[in-house]
Design an enzyme around this catalytic site. Structure first.
Site, PDB file in Angstrom:
ATOM      1  N   CYS A 130       3.102  -4.952   6.581  1.00  0.00           N
ATOM      2  CA  CYS A 130       2.830  -4.612   5.183  1.00  0.00           C
ATOM      3  C   CYS A 130       4.059  -4.030   4.500  1.00  0.00           C
ATOM      4  O   CYS A 130       5.038  -3.680   5.135  1.00  0.00           O
ATOM      5  CB  CYS A 130       1.676  -3.612   5.096  1.00  0.00           C
ATOM      6  SG  CYS A 130       0.091  -4.289   5.632  1.00  0.00           S
ATOM      7  N   HIS A 184       0.829  -1.209   0.000  1.00  0.00           N
ATOM      8  CA  HIS A 184       0.000   0.000   0.000  1.00  0.00           C
ATOM      9  C   HIS A 184       0.858   1.252   0.000  1.00  0.00           C
ATOM     10  O   HIS A 184       2.084   1.195   0.174  1.00  0.00           O
ATOM     11  CB  HIS A 184      -0.928  -0.001   1.222  1.00  0.00           C
ATOM     12  CG  HIS A 184      -0.209  -0.021   2.535  1.00  0.00           C
ATOM     13  ND1 HIS A 184       0.368   1.097   3.087  1.00  0.00           N
ATOM     14  CD2 HIS A 184       0.032  -1.039   3.410  1.00  0.00           C
ATOM     15  CE1 HIS A 184       0.931   0.785   4.252  1.00  0.00           C
ATOM     16  NE2 HIS A 184       0.749  -0.510   4.469  1.00  0.00           N
TER      17      HIS A 184
END
Length: 199
Positions: free
Chosen positions: A175, A159
């Site tokens: 992440c 992301h």
């Protein structure tokens, strides 16, 4: 003549200092310096971030480029992308997980793409940080930035981030983060089914 030599000496010294700066910025932190790269609060001063920009060939990592391929190298903090036809190759600096126990490696795929993602902390994040909100809507305060690629692993994403200080550092809870402009590019090139390998 003396003024010319003095000016040349000054310019030469300044140029040498400027050229040396990027090399200093890319040196890995050594335990003896007391510099800690793993930080709980990104606002604390960290002298260096590390990202290695080295082009790679896809063949040692993937059997084919069906649906395109994304390789994330945790050590060099870089994300590589190859299009399905092999005509496009992109290399982006990334943020990576804070600690080895938050790091997941192996093969997965993109299962969902979201522009303007919302965010909820995982149960383990909430346990570690009970003061965190239960929900953050899309927007400038959202930790997922402008775009998110959801992976087949629960809670794992590639992301964007609005906090650009995180890129090139160990700064995530698992992440992989990119600059918003880079995740927007990657988002446009990937599709559901794009293969992903974290090494």
């Amino acid at each position: 003549m003396t003024k010319t030599l003095d000016r040349r000496s000054f310019i030469g010294a300044a140029g040498a200092a400027i050229l040396a700066s990027p090399a200093i910025a890319q040196v890995a932190d050594e335990p003896s310096t007391g510099t800690v790269e793993i930080e709980k609060d990104i606002s604390q001063a960290v002298r260096r971030n590390i990202s290695s920009f080295r082009s790679l060939d896809w063949r040692p990592y993937f059997n084919n480029l069906n649906n395109g391929a994304v390789l994330v190298d945790i050590s060099s903090r870089a994300l590589h992308f190859w299009s399905a036809d092999g005509a496009t190759y992109k290399l982006y600096p990334s943020s990576v997980p804070l600690t080895p126990d938050l790091t997941k490696k192996g093969r997965t795929t993109v299962v969902r793409k979201v522009e303007g993602p919302t965010w909820r902390p995982t149960p383990s994040m909430k346990k570690r940080n009970p003061e965190w909100p239960d929900f953050v809507p899309a927007g400038p305060d959202n930790p997922l930035g402008t775009h998110a690629l959801y992976l087949s692993w629960t809670y794992y994403r590639i992301h964007g981030t609005h906090d650009t200080r995180k890129i090139g550092r160990r700064s995530s809870n698992g992440c992989i983060g990119l600059y918003n402009e880079h995740i927007a590019q990657l988002f446009s090139m990937t599709k559901v089914g794009t293969q992903v390998l974290l090494i």
